[in-house]
Scaffold this motif. Structure first.
Motif, PDB file in Angstrom:
ATOM      1  N   VAL A 171      33.416   9.518   5.189  1.00  0.00           N
ATOM      2  CA  VAL A 171      33.326   8.524   3.927  1.00  0.00           C
ATOM      3  C   VAL A 171      32.475   9.426   2.838  1.00  0.00           C
ATOM      4  O   VAL A 171      31.406   9.842   2.872  1.00  0.00           O
ATOM      5  CB  VAL A 171      32.359   7.421   4.074  1.00  0.00           C
ATOM      6  N   THR A 172      33.314   9.691   1.651  1.00  0.00           N
ATOM      7  CA  THR A 172      32.610  10.464   0.591  1.00  0.00           C
ATOM      8  C   THR A 172      32.845   9.609  -0.678  1.00  0.00           C
ATOM      9  O   THR A 172      32.559  10.066  -1.722  1.00  0.00           O
ATOM     10  CB  THR A 172      33.285  11.897   0.594  1.00  0.00           C
ATOM     11  N   SER A 173      33.849   8.589  -0.747  1.00  0.00           N
ATOM     12  CA  SER A 173      34.121   8.211  -1.924  1.00  0.00           C
ATOM     13  C   SER A 173      34.552   6.542  -1.869  1.00  0.00           C
ATOM     14  O   SER A 173      34.318   6.192  -1.038  1.00  0.00           O
ATOM     15  CB  SER A 173      35.687   8.785  -2.366  1.00  0.00           C
ATOM     16  N   ALA A 174      34.668   5.903  -2.926  1.00  0.00           N
ATOM     17  CA  ALA A 174      34.703   4.676  -2.991  1.00  0.00           C
ATOM     18  C   ALA A 174      36.247   4.321  -2.234  1.00  0.00           C
ATOM     19  O   ALA A 174      36.329   3.215  -1.732  1.00  0.00           O
ATOM     20  CB  ALA A 174      34.625   4.073  -4.375  1.00  0.00           C
ATOM     21  N   PRO A 209      27.513  11.484  -3.613  1.00  0.00           N
ATOM     22  CA  PRO A 209      27.021  10.138  -3.864  1.00  0.00           C
ATOM     23  C   PRO A 209      26.594   9.501  -2.785  1.00  0.00           C
ATOM     24  O   PRO A 209      25.341   8.736  -2.714  1.00  0.00           O
ATOM     25  CB  PRO A 209      28.091   9.495  -4.692  1.00  0.00           C
ATOM     26  N   VAL A 210      27.288   9.465  -1.495  1.00  0.00           N
ATOM     27  CA  VAL A 210      27.060   8.786  -0.425  1.00  0.00           C
ATOM     28  C   VAL A 210      25.707   9.146  -0.070  1.00  0.00           C
ATOM     29  O   VAL A 210      24.851   8.346   0.614  1.00  0.00           O
ATOM     30  CB  VAL A 210      28.195   9.113   0.609  1.00  0.00           C
ATOM     31  N   GLU A 211      25.542  10.659  -0.004  1.00  0.00           N
ATOM     32  CA  GLU A 211      24.243  11.241   0.610  1.00  0.00           C
ATOM     33  C   GLU A 211      22.940  10.637  -0.220  1.00  0.00           C
ATOM     34  O   GLU A 211      22.023  10.326   0.372  1.00  0.00           O
ATOM     35  CB  GLU A 211      24.206  12.756   0.488  1.00  0.00           C
ATOM     36  N   GLN A 260      22.158   7.257   0.784  1.00  0.00           N
ATOM     37  CA  GLN A 260      21.916   6.860   2.288  1.00  0.00           C
ATOM     38  C   GLN A 260      20.479   7.366   2.254  1.00  0.00           C
ATOM     39  O   GLN A 260      19.541   6.949   2.565  1.00  0.00           O
ATOM     40  CB  GLN A 260      22.501   7.854   3.166  1.00  0.00           C
ATOM     41  N   PHE A 261      20.139   8.425   1.433  1.00  0.00           N
ATOM     42  CA  PHE A 261      18.613   9.033   1.271  1.00  0.00           C
ATOM     43  C   PHE A 261      17.681   7.806   0.781  1.00  0.00           C
ATOM     44  O   PHE A 261      16.752   7.731   1.353  1.00  0.00           O
ATOM     45  CB  PHE A 261      18.570  10.128   0.493  1.00  0.00           C
ATOM     46  N   ALA A 262      18.045   7.064  -0.056  1.00  0.00           N
ATOM     47  CA  ALA A 262      17.294   5.859  -0.843  1.00  0.00           C
ATOM     48  C   ALA A 262      17.129   4.727   0.230  1.00  0.00           C
ATOM     49  O   ALA A 262      16.067   4.572   0.475  1.00  0.00           O
ATOM     50  CB  ALA A 262      18.191   5.479  -1.913  1.00  0.00           C
ATOM     51  N   GLN A 263      18.103   4.598   1.130  1.00  0.00           N
ATOM     52  CA  GLN A 263      17.645   3.726   2.110  1.00  0.00           C
ATOM     53  C   GLN A 263      16.837   4.166   3.185  1.00  0.00           C
ATOM     54  O   GLN A 263      15.887   3.486   3.897  1.00  0.00           O
ATOM     55  CB  GLN A 263      19.073   3.173   2.814  1.00  0.00           C
ATOM     56  N   ILE A 264      16.859   5.336   3.307  1.00  0.00           N
ATOM     57  CA  ILE A 264      15.967   6.081   4.538  1.00  0.00           C
ATOM     58  C   ILE A 264      14.521   6.096   3.798  1.00  0.00           C
ATOM     59  O   ILE A 264      13.843   5.654   4.516  1.00  0.00           O
ATOM     60  CB  ILE A 264      16.450   7.638   4.851  1.00  0.00           C
ATOM     61  N   ALA A 265      14.472   6.335   2.548  1.00  0.00           N
ATOM     62  CA  ALA A 265      13.211   6.175   2.167  1.00  0.00           C
ATOM     63  C   ALA A 265      12.521   4.860   2.088  1.00  0.00           C
ATOM     64  O   ALA A 265      11.454   4.678   2.317  1.00  0.00           O
ATOM     65  CB  ALA A 265      13.306   6.728   0.819  1.00  0.00           C
ATOM     66  N   ASN A 266      13.395   3.765   1.633  1.00  0.00           N
ATOM     67  CA  ASN A 266      12.914   2.574   1.776  1.00  0.00           C
ATOM     68  C   ASN A 266      12.456   2.174   3.242  1.00  0.00           C
ATOM     69  O   ASN A 266      11.314   1.630   3.532  1.00  0.00           O
ATOM     70  CB  ASN A 266      14.051   1.690   1.706  1.00  0.00           C
ATOM     71  N   GLY A 267      13.035   2.598   4.381  1.00  0.00           N
ATOM     72  CA  GLY A 267      12.618   2.342   5.708  1.00  0.00           C
ATOM     73  C   GLY A 267      11.267   3.124   5.945  1.00  0.00           C
ATOM     74  O   GLY A 267      10.556   2.469   6.774  1.00  0.00           O
TER      75      GLY A 267
END
Length: 407
Positions: A259-262, A340-342, A345-352
């Protein structure tokens, strides 16, 4: 129906906050890579979200103050108070900057699915102009302050996207035995631990704990309102969790490789929308991205206001400078030459990873008799709270170990 609509409040906003580009992306990645195996992580996240957000709601209604204000007032030792404020400050600024980058990138992911990329070469640095444009729209809406109608339109579009995933999850005819197995039998190797953290981070958003405590105090004033607030919160978060699970299920069925794009994200919706799936997911990501791009900086500004004890809010220059700084950092990180996907995903890992820090502060405050009186945590609520905090610390520690092991 009229009575139900009257009682719709911050719980719906909390739920809407985690149905954004991050949820669509991370849940799609989880479905593509692990099929139904990580559904248990979403179930755990929904339970954790209900428990922690109930504490935040109870705090807001009983204390009639935000979480950051209570922390500042309850820590009497000046040194400890400063250290706590710096820790919260850092967690929210880092977390929201990463989250904002994910929001803006999600909106850009939607735009570039139906248009061409727009970049500007600045020496060795390539600037993604779509990130700047999305950031500019969010900045203008925040500066004007009157964005409620537009926000309702965006939330409506996100809601439509959510319903579409729920319908598609049934149309794809998944293996229900495997779905139930994924829900109730936790399994993941070391490769999946960062995805688990990302799933937790996209559901239990740390800044929502601050935002929720502040918002419920504005809507409800009496302890007797707790029952309504709890019911509204529970329904909203459970529905949000079902949407997240539906996204995992729709992504697991097409058997994608990457998965790399919309356009890749849209493949799961093809059973419902056919050739228009890409257009639909593009509009949904754009709406979700811009909506979240407004709320994340605003939430950070409220947290800083409470930590530093500022009297003035929305209209003050100090308040505006905080949300502007978060927005600018989000645009900058979104403009980096990363997939973009990376970024999302990093933003959600930081939140966790940041979640345990904020959860511990919340847990401490709702056990303070000076703040909560007879409404402080019961033994059952404490046991559940300790379990949730323990699990998030364990997952965070394990993910850090996994990353370090790779070096």
């Amino acid at each position: 129906m009229k009575n139900w609509l009257k009682n719709v409040g911050p719980g719906v906003l909390v739920s809407a906050a985690f149905i954004g580009p991050g949820t669509v992306t991370v849940c799609t990645l989880a479905g593509v890579t692990f099929q139904y195996a990580l559904l248990w992580a979403l179930l755990l996240s929904v339970i954790a979200c209900v428990i922690l957000q109930e504490m935040a709601a109870r705090l807001g209604i009983i204390a009639q103050k935000g979480l950051s204000e209570c922390i500042r007032e309850e820590i009497k030792n000046p040194t400890l108070r400063v250290l706590a404020i710096i820790l919260i400050f850092s967690a929210i600024v880092i977390g929201n900057a990463a989250y904002e980058a994910g929001n803006i990138t999600g909106a850009v992911l939607g735009i570039t699915a139906i248009t061409t990329p727009l970049t500007l070469e600045l020496g060795n640095f390539t600037l993604n102009l779509w990130s700047v444009i999305v950031g500019g729209i969010a900045f203008a809406l925040l500066a004007i302050g009157n964005y409620k109608i537009l926000e309702r339109v965006f939330i409506g579009l996100v809601g439509l996207m959510s319903i579409s995933f729920l319908i598609t999850a049934f149309l794809t005819k998944p293996d229900f035995f495997q779905v139930l197995k994924g829900l109730f039998i936790p399994t993941t190797g070391s490769a999946g631990i960062l995805t688990v953290i990302a799933l937790v981070g996209t559901t239990v958003v740390p800044y929502n704990l601050f935002l929720h405590a502040s918002l419920v105090g504005e809507k409800w004033k009496l302890p007797s309102d707790l029952k309504i607030a709890r019911r509204e919160l529970g329904i909203a978060i459970i529905l949000g969790g079902l949407v997240s699970m539906a996204i995992v299920i729709t992504a697991a069925v097409p058997n994608l490789d990457d998965v790399t794009s919309a356009a890749d994200l849209a493949l799961g919706l093809k059973p419902l929308f056919g050739e228009y799936a890409t257009l639909f997911i593009a509009v949904g990501l754009l709406a979700a991205g811009i909506t979240s791009s407004i709320t994340a900086p605003l939430a950070a500004a409220y947290v800083v206001k409470g930590c530093l004890g500022w009297e003035k809010g929305l209209k003050s220059l100090k308040f505006k400078s905080v949300w502007a700084a978060i927005l600018i950092m989000g645009v900058f990180f979104s403009s980096l030459q990363l997939k973009p996907v990376e970024i999302i995903q990093f933003a959600q890992i930081a939140n966790g990873l940041l979640l345990p820090v904020i959860a511990i502060f919340l847990f401490w405050i709702v056990n303070r008799s000076s703040v909560m009186g007879e409404y402080r945590n019961t033994l059952r609520q404490n046991i559940l709270g300790i379990l949730i905090i323990g699990i998030t610390i364990f997952l965070g520690a394990k993910s850090i170990y996994t990353v370090l092991e790779g070096f």
